[in-house]
Design a protein around this motif. Structure first.
Motif, PDB file in Angstrom:
ATOM      1  N   VAL A  44      68.308  55.244  45.796  1.00 17.30           N
ATOM      2  CA  VAL A  44      68.299  56.194  46.898  1.00 17.30           C
ATOM      3  C   VAL A  44      67.122  55.866  47.806  1.00 17.30           C
ATOM      4  N   MET A  45      67.195  56.279  49.062  1.00 19.24           N
ATOM      5  CA  MET A  45      66.072  56.100  49.974  1.00 19.24           C
ATOM      6  C   MET A  45      65.135  57.300  49.883  1.00 19.24           C
ATOM      7  N   LEU A  46      63.853  57.067  50.141  1.00 20.86           N
ATOM      8  CA  LEU A  46      62.857  58.138  50.139  1.00 20.86           C
ATOM      9  C   LEU A  46      62.314  58.338  51.547  1.00 20.86           C
ATOM     10  N   ASN A  47      62.357  59.567  51.996  1.00 27.04           N
ATOM     11  CA  ASN A  47      61.786  59.943  53.293  1.00 27.04           C
ATOM     12  C   ASN A  47      60.412  60.550  53.016  1.00 27.04           C
ATOM     13  N   LEU A  48      59.358  59.876  53.433  1.00 22.48           N
ATOM     14  CA  LEU A  48      58.000  60.302  53.101  1.00 22.48           C
ATOM     15  C   LEU A  48      57.425  61.193  54.196  1.00 22.48           C
ATOM     16  N   ASP A  49      57.158  62.449  53.841  1.00 22.77           N
ATOM     17  CA  ASP A  49      56.524  63.379  54.764  1.00 22.77           C
ATOM     18  C   ASP A  49      55.039  63.466  54.441  1.00 22.77           C
ATOM     19  N   LYS A  50      54.238  63.810  55.441  1.00 23.72           N
ATOM     20  CA  LYS A  50      52.782  63.913  55.294  1.00 23.72           C
ATOM     21  C   LYS A  50      52.190  62.588  54.802  1.00 23.72           C
ATOM     22  N   ALA A  51      52.817  61.487  55.190  1.00 20.79           N
ATOM     23  CA  ALA A  51      52.411  60.170  54.682  1.00 20.79           C
ATOM     24  C   ALA A  51      51.900  59.228  55.756  1.00 20.79           C
ATOM     25  N   PHE A  52      52.070  59.613  57.024  1.00 21.66           N
ATOM     26  CA  PHE A  52      51.766  58.677  58.099  1.00 21.66           C
ATOM     27  C   PHE A  52      50.298  58.249  58.096  1.00 21.66           C
ATOM     28  N   ASP A  53      49.400  59.171  57.750  1.00 17.31           N
ATOM     29  CA  ASP A  53      47.970  58.845  57.732  1.00 17.31           C
ATOM     30  C   ASP A  53      47.615  57.882  56.599  1.00 17.31           C
ATOM     31  N   TYR A  54      48.546  57.731  55.653  1.00 19.54           N
ATOM     32  CA  TYR A  54      48.311  56.834  54.520  1.00 19.54           C
ATOM     33  C   TYR A  54      49.176  55.576  54.609  1.00 19.54           C
ATOM     34  N   PHE A  55      49.633  55.242  55.791  1.00 16.69           N
ATOM     35  CA  PHE A  55      50.623  54.171  55.972  1.00 16.69           C
ATOM     36  C   PHE A  55      50.179  52.876  55.275  1.00 16.69           C
ATOM     37  N   ASP A  56      48.926  52.479  55.465  1.00 20.16           N
ATOM     38  CA  ASP A  56      48.448  51.230  54.856  1.00 20.16           C
ATOM     39  C   ASP A  56      48.527  51.282  53.341  1.00 20.16           C
ATOM     40  N   GLN A  57      48.093  52.398  52.782  1.00 20.22           N
ATOM     41  CA  GLN A  57      48.105  52.525  51.323  1.00 20.22           C
ATOM     42  C   GLN A  57      49.530  52.603  50.784  1.00 20.22           C
ATOM     43  N   VAL A  58      50.386  53.303  51.520  1.00 13.91           N
ATOM     44  CA  VAL A  58      51.786  53.376  51.108  1.00 13.91           C
ATOM     45  C   VAL A  58      52.396  51.980  51.070  1.00 13.91           C
ATOM     46  N   TYR A  59      52.106  51.201  52.097  1.00 13.56           N
ATOM     47  CA  TYR A  59      52.699  49.864  52.149  1.00 13.56           C
ATOM     48  C   TYR A  59      52.246  48.993  50.977  1.00 13.56           C
ATOM     49  N   GLU A  60      50.999  49.135  50.564  1.00 16.57           N
ATOM     50  CA  GLU A  60      50.517  48.379  49.406  1.00 16.57           C
ATOM     51  C   GLU A  60      51.358  48.697  48.176  1.00 16.57           C
ATOM     52  N   LEU A  61      51.683  49.996  48.002  1.00 24.74           N
ATOM     53  CA  LEU A  61      52.492  50.389  46.847  1.00 24.74           C
ATOM     54  C   LEU A  61      53.930  49.876  46.974  1.00 24.74           C
ATOM     55  N   LEU A  62      54.438  49.843  48.191  1.00 27.20           N
ATOM     56  CA  LEU A  62      55.796  49.329  48.395  1.00 27.20           C
ATOM     57  C   LEU A  62      55.872  47.856  48.020  1.00 27.20           C
ATOM     58  N   GLU A  63      54.875  47.097  48.421  1.00 26.61           N
ATOM     59  CA  GLU A  63      54.818  45.677  48.056  1.00 26.61           C
ATOM     60  C   GLU A  63      54.683  45.519  46.545  1.00 26.61           C
ATOM     61  N   LYS A  64      53.833  46.317  45.958  1.00 26.09           N
ATOM     62  CA  LYS A  64      53.585  46.234  44.515  1.00 26.09           C
ATOM     63  C   LYS A  64      54.854  46.529  43.707  1.00 26.09           C
ATOM     64  N   THR A  65      55.623  47.541  44.141  1.00 27.14           N
ATOM     65  CA  THR A  65      56.804  47.969  43.382  1.00 27.14           C
ATOM     66  C   THR A  65      58.102  47.340  43.879  1.00 27.14           C
ATOM     67  N   GLY A  66      58.041  46.548  44.939  1.00 27.25           N
ATOM     68  CA  GLY A  66      59.253  45.935  45.479  1.00 27.25           C
ATOM     69  C   GLY A  66      60.203  46.942  46.072  1.00 27.25           C
ATOM     70  N   THR A  67      59.655  47.915  46.797  1.00 28.92           N
ATOM     71  CA  THR A  67      60.492  49.006  47.317  1.00 28.92           C
ATOM     72  C   THR A  67      60.365  49.182  48.831  1.00 28.92           C
ATOM     73  N   THR A  68      60.021  48.139  49.542  1.00 27.08           N
ATOM     74  CA  THR A  68      59.908  48.273  51.002  1.00 27.08           C
ATOM     75  C   THR A  68      61.244  48.628  51.635  1.00 27.08           C
ATOM     76  N   ASN A  69      62.343  48.374  50.926  1.00 23.75           N
ATOM     77  CA  ASN A  69      63.678  48.613  51.492  1.00 23.75           C
ATOM     78  C   ASN A  69      64.170  50.045  51.323  1.00 23.75           C
ATOM     79  N   LEU A  70      63.406  50.898  50.661  1.00 16.60           N
ATOM     80  CA  LEU A  70      63.950  52.230  50.415  1.00 16.60           C
ATOM     81  C   LEU A  70      63.146  53.362  51.051  1.00 16.60           C
TER      82      LEU A  70
END
Length: 589
Positions: free
Chosen positions: A131-157
């Protein structure tokens, strides 16, 4: 076992691919369902269990909220404090992740559960491939979120979102935008809403934009539908009334077509975020089935009681008129003149009066049609409605009925109507006939009728509990019998002159119509106008769709007390619960 697991994983992967295919295709009309904070009605909000439940029910997108701990971990939490949703107190940034993991989540009743506050990383792994995840209250953490997406292989969701200006988003996060979906948010109640929308489309070319408007008197949602067509998906939230002009989850519980259906059919929404995902999914399945109905459409010709004439300024694309019992007793009527098109719906008689074998509803309809036939080309709404009123009033005088009908409103000849004026480029709606003008849909249902329909349904449900069968109700409708005395008395509300009367409504009945209760809709640049009586439970932009929906209601709820609550159901020997008239015209420019 290995082969079975491999097949399951492949199916889940295909599921996510299917969601993304629809999301990245702006032409796709399939509606994607987003679950707000997961399935929080059956699990704690923003919990792994809420995400898993949503996946199992077939949701496409799960919305979650982010916060950050004292030691910099991203966790799932909506509020600024831990107090409401956990056993903790205070702000999340005052606690380390280890300390927060000792807490327990509370459910919607504020009861402590065995579940823990999840991290974003845990949520990504649960959602991965499903399923896709819609992240709210996350924009200020965009850089950190992206690190986790790369780590978990989930940039597509992941879907990131913000109402930050388009140029700012591109400048600060442009390096991520070809890998992570970004969705702008636009408040249509703000003055610069359309400028922001156009900036987002020009600079970012997003796959979807989330819109918000408080009241459906705001015309911008219709403009948005045109602007977004073929470019991007329209996202609305149905969480509460001020997010989507009152067409929210609560509205949908009462009438799904006026809630979810309005946003989809009239405003072009293809993504809805809801607090009732299972209910929305059920509606979409029902809608798909209904609109795919297979009927022998020849009856639309053979049983049509109206043949449309040719006129110079508009073209009749579709029309259908059919009485619930017979053409002779049909109280609905259609009239087309060179400058006018109208549907008139005579109200069911509440007295035994007849004239030349015709009941009062039929007489009111015929008198209204006669008046419209004599309208001058450029007559305005007030004068036109006055002419119809005068026509009925003169009939009362001629036949010595005026004094009696002044004293007993329930006996009046009564009709509703919706009239298109070519010269004025307007539609005039008196009572509960329906219309679609471009993207505007108005059923104008009377509040008092909704109350009476619910009362009738309740009485009939009690009768079923007492041992009656549906067949019994078709022969004898105790709910209708219960509300009928009030239906006779409620006529005092029609054209009621008392200022501010909550339940007052306008009709054609030979007495002055309160013009402030009449809807006058400008046509604007709309190319099509659809007029109908309330014999259609919901009006659609094609006759086939309107007939399909009616057919489904008549098959599943012939007594009109569950799927569609009305003040009457199908009587024995009738083909429907009411007469029906449908008229679709195309305006020549």
């Amino acid at each position: 076992m290995f082969c079975l697991l491999s097949t399951c994983f492949a199916l889940w992967a295909n599921r996510l691919d299917d969601i993304r295919t629809k999301l990245f295709n702006p032409q796709c009309k399939d509606v994607l369902v987003a679950a707000h904070r997961g399935d929080w009605r059956n699990a704690c909000e923003n919990s792994l269990e809420a995400i898993e439940n949503a996946i199992q029910m077939g949701v496409d997108i799960v919305e979650i909220d982010l916060a950050r701990t004292k030691d910099g971990y991203l966790i799932l939490l909506h509020d600024n404090t831990l107090d409401r949703t956990t056993t903790g107190k205070g702000k999340p940034e005052e606690y380390t992740l280890a300390e927060i993991k000792k807490l327990r989540l509370r459910n919607g009743c504020h009861i402590k559960t065995i579940y823990k506050v999840p991290t974003l990383e845990e949520a990504l792994l649960v959602a991965k491939g499903h399923v896709m995840l819609n992240l709210d209250k996350a924009f200020d953490y965009f850089d950190q979120v992206y690190e986790l997406l790369e780590k978990t292989g989930t940039t597509n969701l992941v879907i990131m979102k913000s109402n930050a200006p388009a140029e700012e988003v591109k400048r600060d996060y442009g390096k991520y935008l070809d890998k992570v979906v970004f969705m702008p948010k636009v408040n249509l109640d703000e003055e610069d809403a359309i400028q922001k929308l156009n900036d987002y489309l020009r600079v970012l070319k997003p796959v979807a934009i989330e819109f918000k408007f408080a009241h459906d008197t705001n015309p911008l949602p219709y403009e948005v539908k045109k602007i977004m067509a073929g470019k991007s998906h329209i996202w609305y939230n149905t969480l509460w009334d001020t997010h989507a002009g009152g067409h929210d989850d609560d509205c949908s519980l009462a009438n799904r077509d006026k809630g979810y259906g309005y946003l989809i059919d009239n405003l072009g929404a293809t993504i809805l975020q809801t607090d009732r995902p299972a209910y929305l999914i059920d509606y979409l399945k029902h809608k798909l089935k209904v609109m795919d109905c297979k009927l022998d459409w020849t009856y639309l010709q053979s049983e049509n009681e109206f043949q449309a004439p040719s006129v110079p300024y508009f073209t009749v694309e579709e029309c259908f008129l059919k009485g619930k019992q017979s053409p002779q007793t049909n109280e609905d009527g259609i009239i087309i003149t060179p400058y006018f098109a109208a549907v008139i719906d005579g109200a069911t008689a509440k007295s035994t009066f007849t004239y030349e074998g015709k009941k009062t509803g039929r007489l009111a309809m015929e008198l209204a049609v006669e008046a419209i036939r004599d309208f001058s080309k450029d007559i305005d709404a007030a004068e036109a409605i006055g002419k119809i009123t005068e026509k009925i009033h003169d009939f009362y005088v001629k036949h010595g009925l005026l004094d009696e009908l002044k004293a007993e409103p329930g006996k009046r000849f009564t009709a509703n109507g919706v009239i298109y004026s070519y010269a004025r480029s307007e539609v005039w709606q008196v009572g509960d006939c329906q219309c679609i003008i471009g993207n505007l849909y108005s059923s104008n249902e009377k509040e008092i009728d909704a109350i009476m329909a619910n009362a009738r349904a309740a009485v009939n449900e009690v009768a079923l509990l007492d041992g009656a069968t549906m067949k019994d109700l078709e022969s004898h409708d105790p709910g209708r019998e219960f509300i009928y005395p009030f239906l006779q008395k409620q006529a005092v509300l029609q054209n009621c002159p008392v200022e501010g009367q909550r339940f007052a409504f306008p009709v054609f009945d030979g007495f002055p119509v309160q013009m402030k209760l009449v809807n006058i809709f400008p046509i604007g640049d709309a190319e099509e106008v659809i007029l109908s009586s309330d014999g259609y439970p919901h009006l659609y932009s094609t006759l086939h769709e309107s007939e399909c929906y009616l057919t489904d209601i008549l098959e599943k709820d012939p007594m009109c007390m569950r799927l569609y609550k009305s003040t009457k159901g199908i009587k024995k020997g009738n083909c429907s619960f009411d007469d029906r008239a449908y008229l679709k015209i195309k305006i020549k420019k």
